[in-house]
Design a protein around this motif. Structure first.
Motif, short mmCIF file in Angstrom:
data_model
loop_
_atom_site.label_atom_id
_atom_site.label_comp_id
_atom_site.label_asym_id
_atom_site.label_seq_id
_atom_site.Cartn_x
_atom_site.Cartn_y
_atom_site.Cartn_z
N TYR A 63 -0.68 2.58 -15.01
CA TYR A 63 -0.36 1.57 -13.73
C TYR A 63 0.86 1.15 -13.88
O TYR A 63 1.47 0.48 -14.71
CB TYR A 63 -1.65 0.42 -14.23
N ASN A 64 1.37 1.43 -12.87
CA ASN A 64 3.15 1.01 -12.63
C ASN A 64 3.39 0.01 -11.87
O ASN A 64 4.56 -0.36 -11.40
CB ASN A 64 3.76 2.28 -12.32
N ARG A 65 2.43 -0.76 -11.53
CA ARG A 65 2.82 -1.99 -10.65
C ARG A 65 2.77 -3.39 -11.70
O ARG A 65 2.18 -3.13 -13.05
CB ARG A 65 1.72 -2.58 -9.65
N GLY B 89 -5.21 16.82 -8.62
CA GLY B 89 -6.53 16.23 -8.39
C GLY B 89 -6.63 14.84 -7.80
O GLY B 89 -7.80 14.46 -7.59
N LYS B 90 -5.65 14.40 -7.39
CA LYS B 90 -5.63 13.25 -6.40
C LYS B 90 -6.48 13.41 -5.24
O LYS B 90 -6.33 14.48 -4.61
CB LYS B 90 -4.27 12.67 -6.10
N VAL B 91 -7.15 12.29 -4.90
CA VAL B 91 -7.94 12.24 -3.63
C VAL B 91 -7.60 11.45 -2.70
O VAL B 91 -7.44 9.98 -2.79
CB VAL B 91 -9.49 12.25 -3.87
N LEU C 115 0.72 -1.39 0.02
CA LEU C 115 0.00 0.02 0.06
C LEU C 115 0.90 1.22 0.24
O LEU C 115 2.06 1.16 0.37
CB LEU C 115 -0.73 -0.02 1.38
N GLU C 116 0.52 2.25 -0.58
CA GLU C 116 0.99 3.60 -0.45
C GLU C 116 0.70 4.58 0.28
O GLU C 116 -0.69 4.89 0.01
CB GLU C 116 1.27 4.22 -1.77
N GLU C 117 1.02 4.93 1.35
CA GLU C 117 0.44 5.52 2.24
C GLU C 117 1.22 7.05 2.49
O GLU C 117 2.53 6.69 2.56
CB GLU C 117 0.17 4.98 3.91
C1 LIG Z 1 3.70 4.60 -9.33
O1 LIG Z 1 2.74 5.77 -9.35
C2 LIG Z 1 2.45 6.17 -8.22
C3 LIG Z 1 1.56 7.37 -8.52
O2 LIG Z 1 0.38 7.10 -9.57
C4 LIG Z 1 3.74 6.92 -7.62
O3 LIG Z 1 3.24 7.54 -6.16
C5 LIG Z 1 4.67 5.68 -7.41
O4 LIG Z 1 5.72 6.29 -6.52
C6 LIG Z 1 4.88 5.01 -8.56
N1 LIG Z 1 5.83 3.95 -8.35
C7 LIG Z 1 6.81 3.66 -8.90
C8 LIG Z 1 7.57 2.35 -8.64
O5 LIG Z 1 7.33 4.28 -10.14
#
Ligand SMILES: *[C@@H]1O[C@H](CO)[C@@H](O)[C@H](O)[C@H]1NC(C)=O
Ligand SMILES: *[C@@H]1O[C@H](CO)[C@@H](O)[C@H](O)[C@H]1NC(C)=O
Ligand SMILES: *[C@@H]1O[C@H](CO)[C@@H](O)[C@H](O)[C@H]1NC(C)=O
Ligand SMILES: *[C@@H]1O[C@H](CO)[C@@H](O)[C@H](O)[C@H]1NC(C)=O
Ligand SMILES: *[C@@H]1O[C@H](CO)[C@@H](O)[C@H](O)[C@H]1NC(C)=O
Ligand SMILES: *[C@@H]1O[C@H](CO)[C@@H](O)[C@H](O)[C@H]1NC(C)=O
Ligand SMILES: *[C@@H]1O[C@H](CO)[C@@H](O)[C@H](O)[C@H]1NC(C)=O
Ligand SMILES: *[C@@H]1O[C@H](CO)[C@@H](O)[C@H](O)[C@H]1NC(C)=O
Length: 610
Positions: free
Chosen positions: A141-143, A593-595, A96-98
């Motif tokens: 989508y960068n995963r 614009g991110k929520v 998760l990105e928090e």
């Molecule tokens: C993937 O994108 C998100 C934002 O959409 C960003 O916060 C994150 O750092 C990015 N991850 C990589 C590995 O580039």
């Protein structure tokens, strides 16, 4: 200890710390003799039932629990593999990105981040659910993408449990199989049951230290992307990231399915694969039931509909799958806005550390920080309203109930300095406040009570919604009361009232709930729910007035509509014209614009858009 080999250490720990298990070693060997191929689970019931040294008193009076020392902490969690084939500890794509935003965190309407030790962070819907497929069709989508159809979540859960097997008591592992699906279905009619005792007692089971997350679903349910993200998040965060301390199960109501699913293994598997509608990736964690099963076990309870008896399937699940100490009953229309395992751990921990004294009364008031301040002030106010005493000290005696809960350590609750029960797991955790049914004239189910000698005067509390955690001990006494005595009360009263009658520990960890208005506009509404708080209560057990305005604007309540709006705005859906942007969400200028949503929010209900 140091001179013994690791295996010896484990045995010593079991023998010395938990004297219940003397004889375990021998029996573990015998287990293979008892184990019949057709009943891979029946032995564990017999195993603990027949060999427990404390069962000696074969009297007719039921065995009461004793106050035991807190269970020792489990050993450190061993990392598990996630859906991307990597250990979760080494896989950023599964995370998760928090973030922390440089803005004040919103203040909850009820409940407290501090009291529950919940972290205050923020995440976008992408940051929270991206690992589970949210936004995966977008170019941005960068995963790494996952072929979800190829994932077998039940295998991942089982594999994780195996990697962590050394952390759990043997009772957690006696049902060692990779898939519930591969086993014959364990549910059966009582006349064909292989369970040796159709209404077993609490002491026939050893602690397993595991919790089932029983997610209710039904045949014909349309699984949408948001459901998939939610279920996957529960599995990864609660089950895999905790080293198997939780296990997610889909309990599927096969309603109106014309086939007798329990008539044969073939019927069952056919129903599971073809008719249940369970997405392929979750097939291994699905357990099917139908109303015929409920009728067969509870024939004298003429009512089996969910609206009255939502716990019956979970009771039967606990009976047939006793390898868990606790069972959360969860819904598909709820969400947890950050790591679900961390959130559930904190609810559990809060409940464990809460004293028994006045835990009922504290569950009957809402902790509103703007009205009363921190949790300690709330506790003092409830204590003052009760003159230091309580309405429930040990079992609340009823002629029909032979209680299993322990005796209080002091005859007078005023002699206990909020020590009793600290460190003891709660048997029932409720997720919203409780009300005394005797005085809740507006509650439509208040007279739905049958089978008791005390009739409609039977004391009862209810705590909607029916999203609660119940211990195996609690579910088994409810099961027995329904199976043997045909005692019944409404769904949302069932676990908490049985806890009261049996003297089992009840707790309401007051998680943060928000309200859609702010800047003073919420005051009037809050007053109408607060009703003067503990200070204005003549009984000390909840406000004297039990009615309240509708809870449409709450983030967690049975009739909320704001929860859906919150979720939609977070996901970036267009809100209806008359719907304002929810104030608790953050849209920082620099974040194009991110929520962002606050962490550790449990939201309910989030019904599908039609
Ligand atoms: C993937 O994108 C998100 C934002 O959409 C960003 O916060 C994150 O750092 C990015 N991850 C990589 C590995 O580039
Ligand atoms: C609060 O929770 C964190 C884990 O999120 C834990 O490390 C810490 O010990 C907890 N603090 C208290 C006071 O329980
Ligand atoms: C359970 O099965 C796994 C392999 O599937 C094995 O490694 C493990 O030792 C087994 N555990 C027990 C208690 O039998
Ligand atoms: C696990 O399931 C297989 C069938 O897939 C069965 O043969 C085996 O006996 C089961 N093992 C246990 C320990 O239940
Ligand atoms: C057991 O009960 C079920 C339903 O209650 C019934 O369908 C089945 O035929 C019964 N089985 C036997 C062996 O009597
Ligand atoms: C507490 O004591 C006060 C004063 O004696 C009394 O009015 C009140 O009813 C008592 N409250 C309870 C819950 O017993
Ligand atoms: C206190 O309770 C009474 C009912 O006993 C109610 O009428 C009154 O409005 C309450 N006070 C506040 C401030 O809510
Ligand atoms: C519920 O209300 C009844 C009737 O006023 C009262 O006798 C009983 O003590 C109350 N129970 C609790 C737990 O407050």
């Amino acid at each position: 200890m140091g001179v013994l080999a690791p295996v010896g250490n484990r045995l010593r720990r079991i023998l010395f710390n938990r004297n219940v298990f003397i004889g375990l070693v021998i029996v573990y060997g015998l287990m293979f003799i008892f184990l019949s191929p057709s009943s891979p689970w029946a032995y564990e019931v017999r195993f603990f039932g027949q060999n427990n040294l404390q069962t000696s008193a074969a009297s007719s009076s039921r065995r009461r629990m004793t106050n035991h020392p807190p269970l020792p902490a489990l050993k450190p969690r061993v990392p598990c593999y996630g859906p991307r084939g990597k250990l979760l500890s080494e896989s950023p794509d599964d995370e998760l990105e928090e973030v922390n935003l440089n803005i004040p965190f919103p203040k909850p309407w009820t409940g407290s981040y501090e009291a529950l030790n919940l972290t205050q962070t923020w995440s976008t819907a992408q940051g929270r659910y991206g690992a589970y497929g949210f936004g995966e069709t977008a170019n941005s989508y960068n995963r790494s993408r996952v072929d979800w159809d190829k994932i077998n979540w039940q295998d991942l859960q089982t594999q994780c449990l195996h990697r962590n097997a050394h952390r759990f008591p043997l009772a957690a592992l006696t049902t060692n199989n990779s898939s519930l699906l591969q086993m014959p279905p364990r549910f059966s009619y009582p006349n064909e049951s292989k369970i040796h005792n159709l209404a077993p007692q609490w002491h026939e089971f050893g602690a397993t230290r595991r919790t089932a997350l029983v997610v209710r679903t039904w045949r014909g349910y349309a699984y949408k992307d948001e459901d998939m993200h939610y279920i996957r998040s529960l599995i990864v965060e609660a089950s895999l990231r905790t080293g198997g301390e939780y296990q997610v199960i889909l309990l599927v109501d096969m309603h109106n399915h014309p086939v007798d699913i329990l008539a044969s293994k073939e019927n069952y598997l056919e129903a599971l694969r073809v008719d249940a509608g369970v997405p392929k990736e979750f097939l291994g964690m699905a357990v099917l039931w139908d109303s015929q099963l409920l009728k067969s076990w509870y024939p004298d309870i003429k009512e089996h509909r969910t609206i009255f008896q939502v716990y019956q399937p979970t009771q039967l699940f606990a009976l047939h799958y006793p390898e868990f100490d606790h069972y959360w009953q969860l819904e598909l229309d709820m969400r947890i806005t950050s790591d679900a395992g961390a959130f559930l751990d904190q609810l559990s921990e809060f409940a464990r550390m809460e004293p028994r004294k006045q835990s009922l009364e504290r569950a009957m008031f809402q902790h509103m920080q703007p009205r009363i301040g921190d949790y300690e002030s709330f506790v003092s106010a409830v204590d003052a309203a009760n003159n230091g005493s309580t309405h429930a000290w040990g079992p609340l005696r009823l002629p029909d109930i032979d209680p299993i809960g322990p005796e209080p350590p002091t005859a007078d609750p005023r002699d206990d300095n909020f020590k009793w029960g600290v460190g003891e797991d709660a048997d029932v955790i409720v997720t919203s406040y409780c009300t005394n049914a005797s005085v809740a004239y507006h509650w439509q189910y208040r007279n739905w009570i049958h089978g008791f000698q005390t009739g409609k005067k039977t004391p009862m509390i209810f705590c909607p919604p029916a999203i609660m955690r119940s211990s195996r001990n609690a579910l088994l006494v409810i099961h027995e009361a329904q199976h043997v005595q045909a005692l019944r009360i409404p769904s949302e009263a069932t676990p908490p009232s049985f806890a009261l009658w049996h003297g089992l520990k009840l707790s309401f960890p007051q998680h943060p709930v928000f309200y859609w208005a702010k800047n003073g506009a919420e005051d009037e509404f809050q007053d109408a729910w607060w009703k003067g708080g503990p200070k204005n209560s003549s009984t000390g057990a909840g406000p004297d007035v039990t009615d309240h305005p509708r809870g449409w604007g709450l983030s967690y309540w049975w009739q909320s509509v704001w929860s859906r709006q919150l979720y939609d705005a977070w996901e970036g859906r267009q809100l209806a014209e008359d719907v304002g942007f929810p104030w608790i969400l953050a849209k920082p200028e620099e974040a194009d614009g991110k929520v962002y949503m606050p962490s550790n929010l449990m939201m309910h209900p989030i019904k599908h858009h039609t």
